[in-house]
Design a protein around this motif. Structure first.
Motif, short mmCIF file in Angstrom:
data_model
loop_
_atom_site.label_atom_id
_atom_site.label_comp_id
_atom_site.label_asym_id
_atom_site.label_seq_id
_atom_site.Cartn_x
_atom_site.Cartn_y
_atom_site.Cartn_z
N LYS A 198 37.83 42.79 32.93
CA LYS A 198 38.26 44.12 33.51
C LYS A 198 38.55 45.07 32.37
O LYS A 198 38.53 46.29 32.42
CB LYS A 198 39.58 43.89 34.14
N TRP A 199 39.08 44.38 30.95
CA TRP A 199 38.95 45.33 29.88
C TRP A 199 37.84 46.08 29.54
O TRP A 199 37.93 47.19 29.35
CB TRP A 199 39.55 44.44 28.90
N ASP A 200 36.81 45.32 29.46
CA ASP A 200 35.53 45.84 28.93
C ASP A 200 35.03 46.96 30.14
O ASP A 200 34.70 47.94 29.63
CB ASP A 200 34.37 45.04 29.00
N LYS A 201 35.52 46.68 31.34
CA LYS A 201 35.00 47.73 32.49
C LYS A 201 35.74 48.80 32.34
O LYS A 201 35.31 50.13 32.47
CB LYS A 201 35.09 47.17 33.87
N ARG A 202 37.20 48.73 32.21
CA ARG A 202 38.02 49.98 32.04
C ARG A 202 37.89 50.75 30.74
O ARG A 202 37.78 51.81 30.66
CB ARG A 202 39.55 49.28 31.90
N CYS A 203 37.30 49.93 29.76
CA CYS A 203 36.94 50.64 28.41
C CYS A 203 35.77 51.68 28.49
O CYS A 203 35.61 52.62 27.97
CB CYS A 203 36.93 49.87 27.17
N LYS A 204 35.03 50.94 29.36
CA LYS A 204 33.75 51.82 29.70
C LYS A 204 34.08 53.12 30.39
O LYS A 204 33.60 54.29 30.06
CB LYS A 204 32.85 51.02 30.59
N SER A 205 35.02 52.97 31.23
CA SER A 205 35.54 54.13 32.19
C SER A 205 36.12 55.19 31.38
O SER A 205 36.06 56.50 31.62
CB SER A 205 36.34 53.77 33.15
N THR A 206 36.83 54.93 30.16
CA THR A 206 37.47 55.57 29.38
C THR A 206 36.75 56.35 28.11
O THR A 206 37.07 56.94 27.29
CB THR A 206 38.70 55.17 28.81
#
Length: 218
Positions: free
Chosen positions: A158-166
């Motif tokens: 989830k961390w990696d996915k969210r960092c990709k979104s930001t």
């Protein structure tokens, strides 16, 4: 609420003396700092003992509130898409939180947050080492996570996915109130600092796998 739905608690006081075991064999008085030529300094004396840590997300609406009300804010320009700003929460006492904030400010601020692979040659264990990098290149250990732990695997995904979104941005939140009812879910008034920074990949950090080593005195 801060919106961290997956919480990984770490008692820093129970962690091994990682810095003293990484890349070098050092004397007892030097346990909290390792300096190796060609590598940044690695320390484990930033996060207070018994601090509450969590890996999660802060909804964008609350990010806006924190930005306008928190006493210390290191600003960035994350892309405000997805669930919110990926964040590491460090909750401790007000006095100890101030020490963390002042320490980072004295080093020029926080540059980024990274998860770097580590291993233990004796136990054959592999882990995810959470690191904070200051602007002076120093690295601070904030947590050691079992690479095979299903809860951490899900949190990292989830961390990696969210960092990709930001577009590669995340945050460090320092909060007080560890002994109160808001432990683990600090209120807006508990938040002392928000550092908006880059998420640094292990490849960009380029220090390789950190291997735990032990000294033997003859």
């Amino acid at each position: 609420e801060t919106g961290q739905e997956e919480i990984v608690s770490v008692k820093i006081s129970t962690l091994p003396d990682l810095a003293a075991e990484l890349y070098a064999l050092v004397d007892e008085e030097d346990e909290v700092e390792v300096e190796v030529e060609g590598l940044p300094t690695i320390r484990e004396d930033l996060i207070p003992d018994n601090a509450f840590l969590s890996l999660g997300v802060m909804p964008w609406e609350m990010v806006q509130q924190v930005r306008s009300q928190v006493k210390h804010h290191q600003a960035a320009q994350p892309t405000e898409k997805g669930e919110g700003l990926p964040m590491i929460l460090v909750q401790t006492s007000q006095q100890k939180g101030k020490v963390v904030i002042d320490r980072l400010k004295s080093l020029g601020g926080l540059r980024g947050i990274c998860f770097n692979p580590g291993s233990d040659a004796m136990s054959q264990e592999h882990y995810d080492l959470g690191l904070l990098q200051a602007e002076d290149d120093s690295l601070f250990i904030f947590g050691e996570f079992d690479e095979a732990d299903p809860i951490h695997i899900q949190a990292r995904q989830k961390w990696d996915k969210r960092c990709k979104s930001t577009k590669g941005y995340c945050g460090l939140v320092v909060a007080k109130g560890i002994t109160g009812a808001s432990r683990g879910q600090p209120k807006l008034t508990d938040i002392m600092a928000l550092f908006e920074v880059r998420s640094i990949s292990a490849q960009d950090l380029n220090i390789g796998t950190l291997e735990r080593q032990f000294a033997i005195d003859w």
